[in-house]
Design a protein around this motif. Structure first.
Motif, PDB file in Angstrom:
ATOM      1  N   HIS A 108       0.800  -1.229   0.000  1.00  0.00           N
ATOM      2  CA  HIS A 108       0.000   0.000   0.000  1.00  0.00           C
ATOM      3  C   HIS A 108       0.836   1.284   0.000  1.00  0.00           C
ATOM      4  O   HIS A 108       0.285   2.375  -0.153  1.00  0.00           O
ATOM      5  N   ASP A 131      -9.877  -0.758   3.751  1.00  0.00           N
ATOM      6  CA  ASP A 131      -8.687  -1.315   4.402  1.00  0.00           C
ATOM      7  C   ASP A 131      -9.073  -1.831   5.785  1.00  0.00           C
ATOM      8  O   ASP A 131      -9.973  -1.287   6.425  1.00  0.00           O
ATOM      9  N   ASP A 237      -7.366  -1.773  -0.432  1.00  0.00           N
ATOM     10  CA  ASP A 237      -6.453  -2.776   0.107  1.00  0.00           C
ATOM     11  C   ASP A 237      -7.254  -4.062   0.260  1.00  0.00           C
ATOM     12  O   ASP A 237      -8.286  -4.079   0.950  1.00  0.00           O
TER      13      ASP A 237
HETATM   14 MN   LIG Z   1      -3.452  -0.624   3.524  1.00  0.00          MN
END
Ligand SMILES: [Mn+2]
Length: 327
Positions: A108, A131, A237
């Motif tokens: 990330h 995320d 993510d």
């Molecule tokens: Mn992340």
């Protein structure tokens, strides 16, 4: 959502300590993502991968050695800064050319470059960050010291004066009201403090389960894109999803979003905003316990991309079918 697509591999693992995220873009291409994406857009351009070793090879080539020996991670920060600057320049040109950019991580930390590009293109860009983690640590608050847990801290200028802050002084600022988190469930002490102080909107994984993803997205859209044509950067993510769906990732956390929640986030933002940039990060084909874990991870990632609506080239509209290929 824009009608022409640029695909870019951000093939790096520099932002964390487990080798393998740098292989994800080529692995996902092998699994057929280009075939999926080419059906959705008028035009698909694949820029291939950008590797940290493409520039300055003599300096950077040994960076991936001894990943797990817990060496001083700050040694990698100059390379990560240089790398993200290159990502930013590449992506910005595509944004200026009115193309949607999908950036395949990589860990990330690549969002430092991709989101910088979006902010230079439009300083009022709206950001949805899906995320398990808040990615808001600083070198002082981070338990791991890994830069993939810090990208948003640079955009809010949270770092104390020092070498790392100086290295990333080129990163532009993000307005705190332009960020919404979805899927959080493993947030460190220092990050909690920053979220509270900055007043950032978040829908943690439990809230998504309680309210349902439709309600969460309604509130997200109300805050970020009330007109419906605002530029949006989605940073996704895969650990935002439950590890049941994406086992091959570096920092899995139980109790995550359902795959269908992830699909709805992507589909809804594509329809109800002007989606210009989309990071898909933290797939790691070297992790997972067995072949099943890898197959599941590939299938889930492809299912996420399948949830992008399809342009109807005759009518210049997005199709009305919610998800094309799901069942
Ligand atoms: Mn992340």
């Amino acid at each position: 959502m824009r009608k022409d697509l640029t695909l870019l591999g951000a093939a790096t693992d520099l932002g964390q300590s487990k080798a393998g995220t740098e292989l994800a873009p080529s692995w996902l291409r092998l699994k057929g993502i280009k075939e999926v994406l080419s059906r959705k857009f008028f035009n698909l351009k694949d820029l291939g991968d950008i590797n940290p070793t493409d520039s300055n090879p003599s300096k950077d080539k040994d960076l991936n050695k001894d990943k797990d020996l817990n060496k001083n991670k700050e040694n990698d920060h100059p390379a990560i800064s240089r790398y993200n600057k290159r990502l930013k320049e590449t992506i910005k040109q595509e944004l200026v050319d009115q193309r949607l950019v999908i950036t395949l991580g990589g860990d990330h930390s690549i969002a430092i470059g991709s989101l910088s590009a979006s902010l230079e293109y439009n300083p009022d860009i709206k950001v949805v960050w899906v995320d398990a983690h808040a990615d808001l640590n600083t070198p002082e608050t981070s338990p791991s010291g890994n830069l993939h847990g810090m990208p948003l801290a640079f955009f809010f200028d949270l770092l104390k004066p020092g070498q790392t802050r100086d290295l990333f002084s080129w990163v532009p600022r993000l307005k705190r009201e332009n960020l919404v988190y979805i899927g959080l469930r493993d947030v460190d002490e220092g990050e909690r403090r920053f979220i509270k102080e900055l007043g950032i909107t978040f829908f943690d994984a439990d809230t998504v389960k309680e309210l349902g993803i439709s309600k969460v997205l309604e509130e997200t859209i109300n805050q970020l894109c009330p007109r419906g044509d605002e530029d949006v950067h989605l940073s996704f993510d895969v650990d935002g999803l439950d590890p049941e769906f994406v086992p091959a990732t570096g920092t899995p956390v139980n109790g995550g979003l359902h795959l269908m929640d992830g699909q709805r986030i992507i589909n809804t933002l594509a329809r109800k905003s002007n989606l210009i940039s989309f990071d898909l990060v933290e797939v790691n084909p070297l992790l997972g316990q067995n072949e099943f874990d890898l197959d599941m991870t590939a299938a889930s990632t492809i299912a996420l991309l399948e949830s992008i609506p399809t342009w109807d080239s005759e009518n210049m509209t997005l199709d009305k079918i919610l998800f094309d290929q799901i069942n």
